[in-house]
Write a protein that holds these residues in place. Structure first.
Motif, PDB file in Angstrom:
ATOM      1  N   PRO A 167      17.951  27.571  -8.957  1.00 16.40           N
ATOM      2  CA  PRO A 167      18.333  28.905  -8.470  1.00 16.40           C
ATOM      3  C   PRO A 167      19.397  29.597  -9.329  1.00 16.40           C
ATOM      4  O   PRO A 167      20.006  30.572  -8.890  1.00 16.40           O
ATOM      5  N   VAL A 168      19.629  29.083 -10.530  1.00 14.03           N
ATOM      6  CA  VAL A 168      20.552  29.686 -11.508  1.00 14.03           C
ATOM      7  C   VAL A 168      21.943  29.881 -10.889  1.00 14.03           C
ATOM      8  O   VAL A 168      22.562  28.902 -10.495  1.00 14.03           O
ATOM      9  N   ASP A 169      22.418  31.133 -10.760  1.00 13.22           N
ATOM     10  CA  ASP A 169      23.803  31.354 -10.301  1.00 13.22           C
ATOM     11  C   ASP A 169      23.986  31.092  -8.809  1.00 13.22           C
ATOM     12  O   ASP A 169      25.106  30.846  -8.351  1.00 13.22           O
ATOM     13  N   TRP A 170      22.917  31.202  -8.064  1.00 18.43           N
ATOM     14  CA  TRP A 170      23.031  31.011  -6.616  1.00 18.43           C
ATOM     15  C   TRP A 170      23.299  29.528  -6.310  1.00 18.43           C
ATOM     16  O   TRP A 170      22.829  28.648  -7.050  1.00 18.43           O
ATOM     17  N   LEU A 171      24.078  29.256  -5.245  1.00 22.88           N
ATOM     18  CA  LEU A 171      24.395  27.891  -4.782  1.00 22.88           C
ATOM     19  C   LEU A 171      25.354  27.152  -5.728  1.00 22.88           C
ATOM     20  O   LEU A 171      25.394  25.923  -5.754  1.00 22.88           O
ATOM     21  N   GLN A 195      34.342  26.211  -0.008  1.00 22.09           N
ATOM     22  CA  GLN A 195      34.117  25.802  -1.404  1.00 22.09           C
ATOM     23  C   GLN A 195      33.004  26.661  -2.034  1.00 22.09           C
ATOM     24  O   GLN A 195      33.090  27.046  -3.191  1.00 22.09           O
ATOM     25  N   LEU A 196      31.985  26.939  -1.248  1.00 16.18           N
ATOM     26  CA  LEU A 196      30.902  27.811  -1.720  1.00 16.18           C
ATOM     27  C   LEU A 196      31.403  29.246  -1.893  1.00 16.18           C
ATOM     28  O   LEU A 196      31.008  29.955  -2.813  1.00 16.18           O
ATOM     29  N   LEU A 197      32.325  29.617  -1.006  1.00 14.59           N
ATOM     30  CA  LEU A 197      32.883  30.971  -1.056  1.00 14.59           C
ATOM     31  C   LEU A 197      33.709  31.182  -2.325  1.00 14.59           C
ATOM     32  O   LEU A 197      33.735  32.281  -2.891  1.00 14.59           O
ATOM     33  N   GLY A 244      17.749  22.005   2.850  1.00 16.50           N
ATOM     34  CA  GLY A 244      17.594  23.089   3.823  1.00 16.50           C
ATOM     35  C   GLY A 244      18.911  23.389   4.527  1.00 16.50           C
ATOM     36  O   GLY A 244      19.347  24.543   4.613  1.00 16.50           O
ATOM     37  N   ALA A 245      19.569  22.344   5.008  1.00 17.38           N
ATOM     38  CA  ALA A 245      20.845  22.520   5.728  1.00 17.38           C
ATOM     39  C   ALA A 245      21.907  23.073   4.785  1.00 17.38           C
ATOM     40  O   ALA A 245      22.742  23.899   5.179  1.00 17.38           O
ATOM     41  N   PHE A 246      21.886  22.609   3.548  1.00 19.16           N
ATOM     42  CA  PHE A 246      22.863  23.096   2.575  1.00 19.16           C
ATOM     43  C   PHE A 246      22.664  24.598   2.344  1.00 19.16           C
ATOM     44  O   PHE A 246      23.610  25.383   2.397  1.00 19.16           O
ATOM     45  N   ILE A 247      21.417  24.991   2.108  1.00 18.93           N
ATOM     46  CA  ILE A 247      21.129  26.404   1.831  1.00 18.93           C
ATOM     47  C   ILE A 247      21.512  27.266   3.032  1.00 18.93           C
ATOM     48  O   ILE A 247      22.042  28.369   2.888  1.00 18.93           O
ATOM     49  N   GLU A 248      21.301  26.739   4.237  1.00 21.76           N
ATOM     50  CA  GLU A 248      21.635  27.511   5.433  1.00 21.76           C
ATOM     51  C   GLU A 248      23.113  27.864   5.518  1.00 21.76           C
ATOM     52  O   GLU A 248      23.494  28.872   6.125  1.00 21.76           O
ATOM     53  N   ARG A 249      23.967  27.029   4.919  1.00 22.50           N
ATOM     54  CA  ARG A 249      25.403  27.336   4.911  1.00 22.50           C
ATOM     55  C   ARG A 249      25.687  28.680   4.254  1.00 22.50           C
ATOM     56  O   ARG A 249      26.726  29.285   4.455  1.00 22.50           O
ATOM     57  N   MET A 250      24.749  29.124   3.425  1.00 20.49           N
ATOM     58  CA  MET A 250      24.962  30.388   2.709  1.00 20.49           C
ATOM     59  C   MET A 250      24.968  31.588   3.652  1.00 20.49           C
ATOM     60  O   MET A 250      25.474  32.648   3.295  1.00 20.49           O
TER      61      MET A 250
END
Ligand SMILES: [Zn+2]
Ligand SMILES: [Zn+2]
Length: 267
Positions: A167-171, A195-197, A244-250
């Motif tokens: 996903p390149v820059d995303w995540l 941390q993602l923020l 899936g759960a990780f991506i949902e944190r977004m």
């Protein structure tokens, strides 16, 4: 040394220590920061190997010697057949020509979108659009519509044999010294929303203008679609379990940036 991420995919990482960030975090530590550790941001490139080989992204010019050496190790005597740049920005494409000089047999591949190819000296590149595939012999990559991006001339990729999503820059997210070339599953702490923020609050500042419900609908869709994939981001540690759960944190990131605007700490 590169690390085998999954069967046929080698991970090359270039870390950038961030003393400025570390100082800020010592003064006002976020939930994920561990004292006396230095904060790193990173750039990742990935080599996909079938009967033919494909490198996705190049790291930045500051990492030129590093990526050339790592690529030699990962290729292990094979030729480089394709060099794909996700978008024309230094951390992703900055060593394209140095790599092509070392591997003149490789075909340069760039996103078809846009008309700025001459500007970035990508005029001679083979161009790929969402839906296009490259057959590597026993392995195939597919190019995807990039949905969260920082530059219009951009492409996402997925390797369909192992189910690895790029996903390149995303995540992306910063990590600490001692966690380089580590996958999320191996960390002794969670990658928190905070941390993602630290990454998305700056790079994806356009979330402040986005329709939260619509944007998060797309996040949920991607969380479903790539739930059992390995996720290999350009500026974070790869996610090898429960993507899936990780991506949902977004979804929390989209809400946060929408409510509070751009984050400026990530200098
Ligand atoms: Zn980037
Ligand atoms: Zn590191």
């Amino acid at each position: 040394m590169p690390r085998t991420l999954t069967d046929g995919i080698e991970w090359i990482q270039g870390c950038i220590p961030r003393p400025g960030l570390t100082t800020d975090y010592v003064a006002d530590p976020p939930d994920w920061y561990e004292p006396e550790r230095e904060v790193h941001t990173c750039q990742n490139a990935y080599l996909v190997t079938g009967e033919r080989t494909l490198l996705f992204d190049t790291l930045s010019p500051a990492n030129r010697e590093h990526v050339l050496e790592e690529l030699d190790v990962a290729l292990d005597g094979r030729d480089l057949d394709y060099l794909v740049v996700s978008h024309p920005e230094a951390p992703h494409a900055g060593n394209a020509f140095a790599i092509l000089e070392r591997h003149p047999e490789a075909t340069l591949v760039a996103p078809a979108h846009g008309n700025e190819h001459e500007l970035y000296h990508l005029g001679d590149a083979e161009q790929v659009a969402p839906g296009d595939t490259i057959d590597l012999g026993g392995r195939e990559v597919e190019f995807l519509q990039p949905l969260f991006l920082d530059h219009a001339m951009h492409i996402w990729m997925r390797e369909t044999t192992t189910g690895t999503f790029f996903p390149v820059d995303w995540l992306g997210f910063p990590h600490m010294d001692g966690e380089c070339l580590t996958v999320v599953e191996e960390l002794d702490h969670e990658v928190t929303v905070d941390q993602l923020l630290a990454f998305h609050g700056r790079v994806f500042f356009w979330y402040q203008y986005a329709d939260v419900q619509k944007t998060n609908g797309v996040v949920e869709e991607l969380a479903d679609r790539y739930a059992s994939d390995v996720v290999a981001p350009a500026h974070g540690l790869p996610i090898t379990a429960d993507a899936g759960a990780f991506i949902e944190r977004m979804t929390a990131i989209v809400e946060h940036v929408s409510e509070r605007g751009r984050l400026d700490v990530f200098g």
